[in-house]
Design an enzyme around this catalytic site. Structure first.
Site, PDB file in Angstrom:
ATOM      1  N   ASP A 455       0.455  -0.304   2.278  1.00 23.60           N
ATOM      2  CA  ASP A 455       0.300  -0.798   0.443  1.00 23.60           C
ATOM      3  C   ASP A 455       1.563  -0.560  -0.421  1.00 23.60           C
ATOM      4  O   ASP A 455       2.159  -0.003  -0.346  1.00 23.60           O
ATOM      5  CB  ASP A 455      -0.390   1.416   0.189  1.00 23.60           C
ATOM      6  CG  ASP A 455      -1.111   0.311  -1.573  1.00 23.60           C
ATOM      7  OD1 ASP A 455      -1.878   0.932  -1.743  1.00 23.60           O
ATOM      8  OD2 ASP A 455      -0.432   0.397  -2.439  1.00 23.60           O
ATOM      9  N   GLU A 498      -3.699  -5.227  -3.061  1.00 24.14           N
ATOM     10  CA  GLU A 498      -2.070  -4.746  -2.864  1.00 24.14           C
ATOM     11  C   GLU A 498      -1.790  -4.268  -1.431  1.00 24.14           C
ATOM     12  O   GLU A 498      -1.255  -3.937  -0.621  1.00 24.14           O
ATOM     13  CB  GLU A 498      -0.882  -4.092  -3.993  1.00 24.14           C
ATOM     14  CG  GLU A 498      -1.028  -3.187  -4.175  1.00 24.14           C
ATOM     15  CD  GLU A 498      -2.211  -3.085  -5.017  1.00 24.14           C
ATOM     16  OE1 GLU A 498      -1.949  -1.756  -5.283  1.00 24.14           O
ATOM     17  OE2 GLU A 498      -3.271  -3.530  -4.975  1.00 24.14           O
TER      18      GLU A 498
END
Length: 585
Positions: A455, A498
């Protein structure tokens, strides 16, 4: 006690916004049609004195008034969920939607670029906070308003659109090929039956192209004023060309088809009737007229076919047989739309299938008729027969070429379904298949699977500061780091937003699983270092960071829990200050 009950009923009836739709499953779509409340006003803003209703059907709204709506959604999950607030089957001139943080202004009268998400329906990206309420409010206006509200994750809608796109492209490919075949048949034979078929197929295809929303994006994205005009032209063309097919198919030398003059006059007057209704009664009625005339068309067609059959036309019975699929599928579509009956059939796909079957049947019947004509005249017109044979060979080659093109298109669509469109990394669907196949004895026989979730740190800040285009550039940079990892032993995929994921197969033969885990940890350190060293000029060479949580999956029964452990380790990395690698072994 009775007074308390009555008071509770009054509160339940009057406080219409007290209820909320409960979001509890990120894998499905949540319909909001029964939870939205509506109000009408003469302006785009509300004063607070409007009366709210649970159904817009009970509201008397003039075309110049605005329809306001709002709906509350409660996220029952204990995690933050990115979602799209969706308005399907849209037909509205202006549309304003807000979730309290962002506001979007779009609509059919605005350029296609105003849409928050590049899709035929209207989608508005938002985030449902854990165990919290989110309220979506908005305003729409237009002479015709059609809508259906829902909410789901971007991944859900993306998968849904991929399936729809495959179906639509196959349909448009088949219809385009049939149109081309009919045009070539007309060129070869100068028989107007082929030309009438081609016109009808093209009009129907264009109508679907407009209804599905592809025309908005591809043909006139910056000229929304053409939307209503194109729809009117397409729907009226479908009905007029349907009459042309009917009478042209039954036409014979020195013979006038029953009712031909009357129907020709009606087809000339029909567009004028539509324009008159548009200017006097309204656009909605003008657009519904051809749809409502479908039922008289079926009745007229049946009468004409019956009379021509009694007059000795051999084509009449075959035309009736050819019309059965499209008539049956249209009746199903009408029953589902008007009476909301669940026939366990997908209405659009059923209607498409009926159309294609009818068109194929008509083309086959006409081709069969032409073959008989050629056979009867073969002895007297050998040169003509030879020419027609050459044309048939060219036609067959063209069919093969178009079939190959269609196969290549399907292959391209299959590739798109397995890759993320932005980063060109494998998508989550590909990752899931890789994980499932790892422990499938039919395909592989592995002892364990190393799983890592990645992440990016402060990615939202990058988007907010530099814009989504720069955010996409960052994601593409990360993808370049992960792409070389993909082989038959591991998959590095975009997990969503993301987030990225790495899954590596571990087969402990001469080495222990601990050694394999150490090797995977070193690989993650290399990936993490590469992310830290990635330089993106558009973000002023800001240093990128990432949190990585990883674990080992011991078998198929441990897959779900393994992803949870990796995700939990990921959040531990965030809590410890971010830009860390945390194992969960």
């Amino acid at each position: 006690m009775l007074r308390i009950l009555l008071a509770w009923l009054v509160i339940a009836c009057c406080c219409q916004t007290a209820n909320a739709a409960n979001f509890n499953n990120s894998q499905t779509m949540l319909s909001l049609d029964n939870d939205v409340v509506f109000a009408v006003s003469n302006s785009a803003t509300i004063t607070g004195e409007e009366k709210w209703f649970y159904s817009a059907d009970v509201i008397d709204r003039s075309p110049s008034q605005y329809l306001h709506f709002k709906v509350r959604i409660y996220n029952q999950l204990d995690t933050q969920v990115p979602v799209w607030f969706s308005i399907s089957f849209p037909a509205m001139k202006t549309l304003v939607v807000t979730d309290g943080n962002y506001q979007w202004e779009t609509g059919d009268s605005a350029p296609y670029s105003t849409r928050a998400v590049n899709t035929p329906n209207y989608h508005f990206p938002s985030v449902l906070q854990p165990s919290s309420y989110t309220e979506f409010t908005g305003t729409m206006s237009g002479e015709i308003l059609r809508y259906s509200f829902s909410v789901a994750t971007p991944e859900y809608y993306s998968n849904l659109y991929m399936k729809t796109l495959q179906r639509d492209m196959a349909f448009f490919g088949a219809m385009g090929l049939l149109t081309l075949l009919c045009v070539l048949g007309y060129i070869a034979s100068r028989n107007l039956v082929f030309l009438s078929f081609a016109s009808f197929i093209f009009a129907t295809t264009f109508w679907f192209f407009r209804v599905f929303g592809y025309a908005f994006e591809l043909l006139w994205p910056n000229t929304p004023g053409l939307n209503d005009i194109s729809y009117a032209i397409s729907i009226y063309s479908v009905l007029i060309t349907a009459f042309w097919v009917l009478f042209q198919t039954l036409a014979r030398n020195n013979h006038e088809v029953y009712g031909a003059k009357t129907i020709k006059a009606f087809c000339i007057v029909l567009p004028l009737m539509g324009i008159l209704l548009w200017q006097t009664v309204g656009l909605d009625i003008a657009l519904k007229l051809p749809v409502l005339l479908f039922f008289p068309y079926i009745l007229i067609a049946g009468i004409v076919i019956f009379v021509e059959h009694r007059r000795g036309s051999d084509r009449a019975k075959w035309l009736a047989a050819a019309m059965l699929p499209v008539t049956f599928s249209t009746l199903i579509l009408t029953i589902i739309a008007l009476f909301e009956v669940d026939l366990y059939l997908e209405p659009v796909a059923t209607f498409m299938t009926g159309l294609v079957m009818t068109f194929l049947f008509m083309v086959a019947l006409t081709a069969s008729y032409m073959v008989k004509v050629v056979q009867r005249e073969r002895d007297a017109q050998k040169e003509a027969a030879k020419l027609k044979s050459e044309q048939a060979s060219k036609l067959e080659a063209l069919v093969r070429e178009r079939t190959l093109a269609l196969e290549q298109t399907n292959s391209t669509l299959a590739e798109l379904a397995s890759k993320d469109s932005l980063t060109e990394l494998p998508n989550r669907r590909t990752l899931d298949m890789f994980v499932d196949n790892t422990f499938d004895k039919t395909f592989n026989d592995h002892d364990a699977l190393a799983i890592a979730l990645i992440d990016l740190d402060h990615f939202k800040s990058i988007n907010d500061t530099f814009g989504h285009d720069v955010g996409d550039e960052v994601l593409k940079g990360i993808a370049k780091i992960l792409a070389p990892l993909n082989d038959e032993w591991q998959v590095a995929a975009r997990y969503g937003g993301e987030e990225f994921a790495i899954a590596k197969r571990v087969k402990a033969l001469n080495t222990s699983k601990t050694t394999q885990a150490d090797e995977f940890a070193k690989q993650l350190e290399t990936v993490h270092s590469a992310i830290n060293q990635l330089a993106i000029a558009s973000i002023d060479d800001r240093k990128l960071g990432a949190c990585i949580g990883w674990t080992l999956c011991e078998g198929s029964d441990d897959i779900v829990e393994a992803f949870r452990r990796a995700d939990k380790a990921l959040y531990v990395a965030k809590d410890k200050g971010r830009n860390l690698i945390i194992p969960a072994l």
